[in-house]
Write an enzyme that holds these catalytic residues in place. Structure first.
Site, PDB file in Angstrom:
ATOM      1  CE  LYS A   9      -3.757  -2.274   2.606  1.00  0.00           C
ATOM      2  NZ  LYS A   9      -4.592  -2.192   3.841  1.00  0.00           N
ATOM      3  CE1 TYR A  49      -9.073  -3.100   0.769  1.00  0.00           C
ATOM      4  CE2 TYR A  49      -8.355  -1.020  -0.174  1.00  0.00           C
ATOM      5  CZ  TYR A  49      -8.078  -2.179   0.540  1.00  0.00           C
ATOM      6  OH  TYR A  49      -6.808  -2.407   1.018  1.00  0.00           O
ATOM      7  CG  ASN A 112      -3.281  -2.743   7.268  1.00  0.00           C
ATOM      8  OD1 ASN A 112      -3.190  -2.235   6.148  1.00  0.00           O
ATOM      9  ND2 ASN A 112      -4.327  -3.444   7.655  1.00  0.00           N
ATOM     10  CG  HIS A 115      -4.991  -6.181  -0.332  1.00  0.00           C
ATOM     11  ND1 HIS A 115      -6.189  -6.230   0.333  1.00  0.00           N
ATOM     12  CD2 HIS A 115      -5.115  -7.006  -1.399  1.00  0.00           C
ATOM     13  CE1 HIS A 115      -7.018  -7.045  -0.324  1.00  0.00           C
ATOM     14  NE2 HIS A 115      -6.382  -7.528  -1.378  1.00  0.00           N
ATOM     15  CD  GLU A 126      -8.659  -8.808  -3.617  1.00  0.00           C
ATOM     16  OE1 GLU A 126      -7.511  -9.255  -3.397  1.00  0.00           O
ATOM     17  OE2 GLU A 126      -9.504  -8.635  -2.703  1.00  0.00           O
TER      18      GLU A 126
HETATM   19  P1  IDP Z   1      -7.510  -7.130   5.453  1.00  0.00           P
HETATM   20  O1  IDP Z   1      -6.698  -6.080   4.741  1.00  0.00           O
HETATM   21  O2  IDP Z   1      -6.743  -7.764   6.563  1.00  0.00           O
HETATM   22  O3  IDP Z   1      -8.119  -8.135   4.510  1.00  0.00           O
HETATM   23  P2  IDP Z   1     -10.173  -5.971   5.673  1.00  0.00           P
HETATM   24  O4  IDP Z   1     -11.135  -6.243   6.776  1.00  0.00           O
HETATM   25  O5  IDP Z   1     -10.468  -6.554   4.328  1.00  0.00           O
HETATM   26  O6  IDP Z   1      -8.731  -6.385   6.179  1.00  0.00           O
HETATM   27  O7  IDP Z   1     -10.082  -4.385   5.528  1.00  0.00           O
HETATM   28  C1  IDP Z   1      -9.419  -3.801   4.442  1.00  0.00           C
HETATM   29  C2  IDP Z   1      -8.534  -2.686   4.948  1.00  0.00           C
HETATM   30  O8  IDP Z   1      -9.355  -1.649   5.466  1.00  0.00           O
HETATM   31  C3  IDP Z   1      -7.623  -3.095   6.102  1.00  0.00           C
HETATM   32  O9  IDP Z   1      -6.397  -3.653   5.663  1.00  0.00           O
HETATM   33  C4  IDP Z   1      -7.407  -1.769   6.806  1.00  0.00           C
HETATM   34  O10 IDP Z   1      -6.374  -1.017   6.192  1.00  0.00           O
HETATM   35  C5  IDP Z   1      -8.737  -1.069   6.590  1.00  0.00           C
HETATM   36  N1  IDP Z   1      -9.628  -1.255   7.747  1.00  0.00           N
HETATM   37  C6  IDP Z   1     -10.342  -2.353   8.059  1.00  0.00           C
HETATM   38  N2  IDP Z   1     -11.057  -2.171   9.178  1.00  0.00           N
HETATM   39  C7  IDP Z   1     -10.777  -0.913   9.594  1.00  0.00           C
HETATM   40  C8  IDP Z   1     -11.215  -0.123  10.714  1.00  0.00           C
HETATM   41  O11 IDP Z   1     -12.006  -0.558  11.548  1.00  0.00           O
HETATM   42  N3  IDP Z   1     -10.678   1.134  10.794  1.00  0.00           N
HETATM   43  C9  IDP Z   1      -9.801   1.642   9.881  1.00  0.00           C
HETATM   44  N4  IDP Z   1      -9.377   0.936   8.824  1.00  0.00           N
HETATM   45  C10 IDP Z   1      -9.861  -0.325   8.671  1.00  0.00           C
HETATM   46 MG    MG Z   2      -9.568  -7.899   3.043  1.00  0.00          MG
END
Ligand code: IDP
Ligand code: MG
Length: 149
Positions: A9, A49, A112, A115, A126
């Site tokens: 990212k 997303y 984080n 992805h 994707e």
């Molecule tokens: P993942 O990346 O581990 O698959 P997902 O639940 O698919 O997690 O969420 C996509 C991205 O959205 C996450 O990597 C994170 O950057 C962001 N995200 C998910 N939940 C939250 C939240 O509660 N607050 C802020 N950002 C979030």
């Molecule tokens: Mg995800």
């Protein structure tokens, strides 16, 4: 062999972590079969997303993911979806185990750094969003005979 979609990212790119992340993937034995850097457009981000549309963090996620260049990859190997999710670690870096990419290199859910597709179906969806089939290489790594029984 299974394929999965991986993205470093914009925060990972800005923090100079592309090489470190790729090294971890390659060292595990997984094969990078497609790779490119570009700034994701709003439309592509919303498609990527789509499952999170309507959630409170959705717009900030879209703004962030389109804010600068990211690195997209297709990674191939045995159980690559599951293996990459375990290398990446939990979504919330505070809960991600040490030794995982997120657990070692990040602190905040919204930053984080990487992805990874969460299922084979997501991976196929994707990969199709980010790559043409013609951009995905087919080759044998010289160590494959020592990676697989
Ligand atoms: P993942 O990346 O581990 O698959 P997902 O639940 O698919 O997690 O969420 C996509 C991205 O959205 C996450 O990597 C994170 O950057 C962001 N995200 C998910 N939940 C939250 C939240 O509660 N607050 C802020 N950002 C979030
Ligand atoms: Mg995800």
């Amino acid at each position: 062999m299974q394929r999965t979609y991986i993205m470093v990212k914009p925060d990972g790119v800005q923090r100079g972590l592309i090489g470190k992340i790729i090294a971890r993937i390659e060292k595990r034995g997984l094969k990078i079969v497609a790779l490119k850097m570009y700034t994701i457009t709003e439309d592509v981000a919303r498609a990527h997303y789509g499952e999170h549309e309507g959630k409170p963090f959705f717009q900030s996620l879209i703004d962030f993911i389109t804010s600068g260049p990211s690195v997209s990859m297709v990674v191939e190997g045995k159980e690559s979806v599951k293996v990459m999710r375990s290398i990446v670690g939990s979504t919330n870096p505070l809960e991600a185990a040490p030794g995982t990419i997120r657990g070692d290199l990040s602190l905040d859910m919204g930053r984080n750094i990487i992805h990874a597709s969460d299922s084979i179906e997501s991976a196929n969806r994707e990969m199709a969003i980010h790559f043409d089939e013609s951009e995905i290489a087919s080759f044998t790594r010289i160590d494959e005979q020592w990676l697989y029984e």
